[in-house]
Design an enzyme around this catalytic site. Structure first.
Site, PDB file in Angstrom:
ATOM      1  N   GLY A  36       4.779   8.401   7.012  1.00 11.31           N
ATOM      2  CA  GLY A  36       5.886   8.081   7.924  1.00 11.31           C
ATOM      3  C   GLY A  36       7.148   7.709   7.170  1.00 11.31           C
ATOM      4  O   GLY A  36       8.252   7.886   7.685  1.00 11.31           O
ATOM      5  N   ALA A  72       2.992   4.761   7.991  1.00  9.62           N
ATOM      6  CA  ALA A  72       2.593   3.979   9.163  1.00  9.62           C
ATOM      7  C   ALA A  72       1.592   2.930   8.693  1.00  9.62           C
ATOM      8  O   ALA A  72       0.949   3.076   7.646  1.00  9.62           O
ATOM      9  CB  ALA A  72       1.963   4.888  10.205  1.00  9.62           C
ATOM     10  N   GLU A  99       8.718  10.896   6.341  1.00  8.34           N
ATOM     11  CA  GLU A  99       9.235  11.466   7.603  1.00  8.34           C
ATOM     12  C   GLU A  99      10.514  10.762   8.061  1.00  8.34           C
ATOM     13  O   GLU A  99      11.425  11.378   8.609  1.00  8.34           O
ATOM     14  CB  GLU A  99       8.144  11.379   8.676  1.00  8.34           C
ATOM     15  CG  GLU A  99       6.967  12.307   8.356  1.00  8.34           C
ATOM     16  CD  GLU A  99       5.764  12.067   9.238  1.00  8.34           C
ATOM     17  OE1 GLU A  99       5.248  10.920   9.289  1.00  8.34           O
ATOM     18  OE2 GLU A  99       5.319  13.025   9.885  1.00  8.34           O
ATOM     19  N   GLU A 142      -1.204  12.054   4.569  1.00 11.94           N
ATOM     20  CA  GLU A 142      -2.001  11.784   5.766  1.00 11.94           C
ATOM     21  C   GLU A 142      -3.406  12.383   5.728  1.00 11.94           C
ATOM     22  O   GLU A 142      -4.352  11.820   6.251  1.00 11.94           O
ATOM     23  CB  GLU A 142      -1.272  12.297   7.018  1.00 11.94           C
ATOM     24  CG  GLU A 142      -0.078  11.454   7.433  1.00 11.94           C
ATOM     25  CD  GLU A 142       1.217  11.838   6.750  1.00 11.94           C
ATOM     26  OE1 GLU A 142       1.178  12.576   5.745  1.00 11.94           O
ATOM     27  OE2 GLU A 142       2.281  11.372   7.199  1.00 11.94           O
TER      28      GLU A 142
HETATM   29  C1  LIG Z   1       2.497   9.001  11.754  1.00  9.95           C
HETATM   30  C2  LIG Z   1       2.510   8.466  10.354  1.00  9.95           C
HETATM   31  C3  LIG Z   1       1.290   8.395   9.635  1.00  9.95           C
HETATM   32  C4  LIG Z   1       1.244   7.786   8.290  1.00  9.95           C
HETATM   33  O1  LIG Z   1       2.274   7.419   7.665  1.00  9.95           O
HETATM   34  S1  LIG Z   1      -0.333   7.613   7.606  1.00  9.95           S
HETATM   35  C5  LIG Z   1      -0.089   6.583   6.179  1.00  9.95           C
HETATM   36  C6  LIG Z   1       0.522   7.362   5.049  1.00  9.95           C
HETATM   37  N1  LIG Z   1       0.686   6.517   3.872  1.00  9.95           N
HETATM   38  C7  LIG Z   1      -0.283   6.384   2.936  1.00  9.95           C
HETATM   39  O2  LIG Z   1      -1.329   6.978   3.033  1.00  9.95           O
HETATM   40  C8  LIG Z   1       0.018   5.497   1.752  1.00  9.95           C
HETATM   41  C9  LIG Z   1      -1.093   4.486   1.580  1.00  9.95           C
HETATM   42  N2  LIG Z   1      -0.781   3.574   0.475  1.00  9.95           N
HETATM   43  C10 LIG Z   1      -0.983   3.952  -0.818  1.00  9.95           C
HETATM   44  O3  LIG Z   1      -1.288   5.080  -1.144  1.00  9.95           O
HETATM   45  C11 LIG Z   1      -0.761   2.899  -1.856  1.00  9.95           C
HETATM   46  O4  LIG Z   1      -0.877   1.641  -1.234  1.00  9.95           O
HETATM   47  C12 LIG Z   1       0.598   2.977  -2.530  1.00  9.95           C
HETATM   48  C13 LIG Z   1       0.682   4.247  -3.371  1.00  9.95           C
HETATM   49  C14 LIG Z   1       1.704   2.915  -1.519  1.00  9.95           C
HETATM   50  C15 LIG Z   1       0.730   1.755  -3.448  1.00  9.95           C
HETATM   51  O5  LIG Z   1      -0.441   1.690  -4.274  1.00  9.95           O
HETATM   52  P1  LIG Z   1      -0.710   0.380  -5.148  1.00  9.95           P
HETATM   53  O6  LIG Z   1       0.481   0.035  -5.933  1.00  9.95           O
HETATM   54  O7  LIG Z   1      -2.017   0.591  -5.857  1.00  9.95           O
HETATM   55  O8  LIG Z   1      -0.887  -0.802  -4.086  1.00  9.95           O
HETATM   56  P2  LIG Z   1      -2.095  -0.994  -3.044  1.00  9.95           P
HETATM   57  O9  LIG Z   1      -2.999  -2.046  -3.565  1.00  9.95           O
HETATM   58  O10 LIG Z   1      -2.680   0.322  -2.664  1.00  9.95           O
HETATM   59  O11 LIG Z   1      -1.298  -1.530  -1.761  1.00  9.95           O
HETATM   60  C16 LIG Z   1      -0.717  -2.824  -1.797  1.00  9.95           C
HETATM   61  C17 LIG Z   1      -1.047  -3.446  -0.468  1.00  9.95           C
HETATM   62  O12 LIG Z   1      -0.353  -2.703   0.558  1.00  9.95           O
HETATM   63  C18 LIG Z   1      -1.309  -2.248   1.520  1.00  9.95           C
HETATM   64  N3  LIG Z   1      -0.842  -0.950   2.023  1.00  9.95           N
HETATM   65  C19 LIG Z   1      -0.410   0.079   1.295  1.00  9.95           C
HETATM   66  N4  LIG Z   1      -0.054   1.099   2.089  1.00  9.95           N
HETATM   67  C20 LIG Z   1      -0.258   0.693   3.372  1.00  9.95           C
HETATM   68  C21 LIG Z   1      -0.078   1.295   4.662  1.00  9.95           C
HETATM   69  N5  LIG Z   1       0.449   2.511   4.809  1.00  9.95           N
HETATM   70  N6  LIG Z   1      -0.439   0.581   5.746  1.00  9.95           N
HETATM   71  C22 LIG Z   1      -0.922  -0.680   5.629  1.00  9.95           C
HETATM   72  N7  LIG Z   1      -1.105  -1.309   4.433  1.00  9.95           N
HETATM   73  C23 LIG Z   1      -0.774  -0.615   3.325  1.00  9.95           C
HETATM   74  C24 LIG Z   1      -2.611  -2.136   0.778  1.00  9.95           C
HETATM   75  O13 LIG Z   1      -3.677  -2.180   1.686  1.00  9.95           O
HETATM   76  C25 LIG Z   1      -2.542  -3.358  -0.124  1.00  9.95           C
HETATM   77  O14 LIG Z   1      -2.833  -4.491   0.682  1.00  9.95           O
HETATM   78  P3  LIG Z   1      -3.744  -5.698   0.058  1.00  9.95           P
HETATM   79  O15 LIG Z   1      -2.939  -6.192  -1.115  1.00  9.95           O
HETATM   80  O16 LIG Z   1      -3.855  -6.674   1.177  1.00  9.95           O
HETATM   81  O17 LIG Z   1      -5.029  -5.054  -0.341  1.00  9.95           O
END
Ligand SMILES: C/C=C/C(=O)SCCNC(=O)CCNC(=O)[C@H](O)C(C)(C)COP(=O)(O)OP(=O)(O)OC[C@H]1O[C@@H](n2cnc3c(N)ncnc32)[C@H](O)[C@@H]1OP(=O)(O)O
Length: 261
Positions: A112, A67, A115, A135
Site C-alpha cells: 500500500g 497496509a 500504491e 503482497e
Molecule cells: C491493500 C494493501 C495491501 C498491503 O500493503 S499488504 C502489506 C505489504 N507490505 C509488506 O508486506 C511489508 C511487510 N514488512 C516487511 O517486509 C518488513 O517489516 C520491512 C521490510 C518493512 C522491514 O523489515 P525489518 O527492518 O526487518 O523490520 P521488521 O522486524 O520486519 O518490522 C518492524 C516491525 O514492524 C512491523 N511491521 C512491518 N511491516 C508491517 C505491516 N505492513 N503491517 C504491520 N506491521 C508491520 C513488524 O511486525 C515489526 O513489528 P515488531 O517489532 O512488533 O515485531
C-alpha cells in the site's frame, strides 16, 4: 479518555501542504491512518490557497511499509473487497486533486505504501529506500491500485515481474524503470520535494492545474481525443489574465507576477 494520537499530520507552509504519515514503526496503513489521510486530503482539496501537496512518512526507516498486516486475519471476502475499495477511493482523491502531489519517499514504500506513491504525480526517492509490491508473500494481491497504476507507469512486463516476485527494488532500480522520478541522498527526499514544489509555485497556477488535468485525463483517452482535450485546455489557459502577464513579463524581461486567474 485519553485523546487518540494523530497518525497523520497536515502542515501548511505558505502554498505548500505537507501530509506526514506518522505511525511507528513503519507507518503501516491501518484504519485510523486511512481515515486521517482521507480527512487531510479533503482539507487540502478545499483550501484554494494550497498550490502543491507533498506526502511523506515520518522517520528514516519507512515511507509506508504497506497496509497494517495485523488487520488481515479479520478480513473475509466481503471485508477484503470493502477495504480495497475504501483505500482505492482515498488514493483516487490524491490522483484527482487539481494541484500537483509530490511523494517524498524517505524509506520502505511497500505494498500500500508503493500504491500511495503511485497515486501521486511525482516520486522523489531517497537512495536508501526500497519499493515493491510484496503482497503475494501474504497470498493477497495489491489492493490499493497497484495492479492498475504500476503497469501504466513502468509497463506490464516490469509490473508483472515486481508483483509476481514480490521483490523490493532499491531506489536506483526504481529510478531506472521510471518508478522513481528523482533520486536523492538519504534524508533529503522531503527537502528536494519542497524545492520542486517551490519551483512549480513560480509558474502560472491555472496552467499547472490544466497541465495535470490534460495529462491525467489524456492517459484515459485515444491520442486524437487527448489532443482535442489539450487544445480545449490550451484555450482555457489563453483565457486567463496570467497568460497576458506571462507574455508581458517575458517581453519586458522581468519575473511574472501571476495572480491565479
Ligand atoms: C491493500 C494493501 C495491501 C498491503 O500493503 S499488504 C502489506 C505489504 N507490505 C509488506 O508486506 C511489508 C511487510 N514488512 C516487511 O517486509 C518488513 O517489516 C520491512 C521490510 C518493512 C522491514 O523489515 P525489518 O527492518 O526487518 O523490520 P521488521 O522486524 O520486519 O518490522 C518492524 C516491525 O514492524 C512491523 N511491521 C512491518 N511491516 C508491517 C505491516 N505492513 N503491517 C504491520 N506491521 C508491520 C513488524 O511486525 C515489526 O513489528 P515488531 O517489532 O512488533 O515485531
Amino acid at each position: 479518555m485519553e485523546k487518540e494520537k494523530k497518525l497523520v499530520k497536515l502542515e501548511v507552509e505558505g502554498k505548500i501542504a505537507v501530509i506526514t504519515i506518522d505511525h511507528p514503526p513503519v507507518n503501516a496503513l491501518n484504519a485510523q491512518v486511512m481515515a486521517e489521510l482521507d480527512e487531510a486530503l479533503d482539507q487540502v482539496a478545499s483550501d484554494k490557497e494550497i498550490g502543491v501537496l507533498i506526502i511523506t512518512g515520518a522517520g528514516e526507516k519507512a515511507f509506508v511499509a504497506g497496509a497494517d498486516i495485523r488487520q488481515f486475519p479479520e478480513l473475509d471476502e466481503k471485508a477484503g473487497r470493502e477495504l480495497s475499495a475504501r483505500g482505492q477511493a482515498i488514493f483516487d482523491k490524491i490522483e484527482e486533486l487539481a494541484i500537483p502531489v509530490i511523494c517524498a519517499i524517505n524509506g520502505y514504500a511497500l505494498g500500500g505504501g508503493c500504491e500511495l506513491a503511485l497515486a501521486c504525480d511525482i516520486r522523489v526517492v531517497a537512495e536508501n529506500a526500497k519499493l515493491g509490491q510484496p503482497e503475494v508473500n501474504l497470498a493477497v494481491i495489491p489492493g490499493y491500485g497497484g495492479t492498475q497504476r504500476l503497469p501504466r507507469l513502468v509497463g506490464a512486463g516490469k509490473a508483472k515481474q515486481l508483483i509476481f516476485t514480490g521483490d523490493a527494488i532499491d531506489a536506483q532500480e526504481a529510478y531506472r524503470i521510471g518508478l522513481a522520478d528523482e533520486l536523492v541522498p538519504a534524508g533529503q527526499a522531503l527537502e528536494k520535494a519542497k524545492e520542486m514544489a517551490k519551483k512549480i509555485l513560480t509558474k502560472g497556477p491555472v496552467a499547472i492545474r490544466l497541465c495535470k488535468e490534460a495529462i491525467n485525463r489524456g492517459l484515459q483517452m485515444p491520442l486524437k481525443e487527448g489532443l482535442a482535450l489539450e487544445a480545449e485546455l490550451f484555450g482555457k489557459a489563453c483565457a486567463t489574465e496570467d497568460k497576458n502577464e506571462g507574455a508581458k513579463a517575458f517581453l519586458e524581461k522581468r519575473k511574472p507576477n501571476f495572480q491565479g486567474k
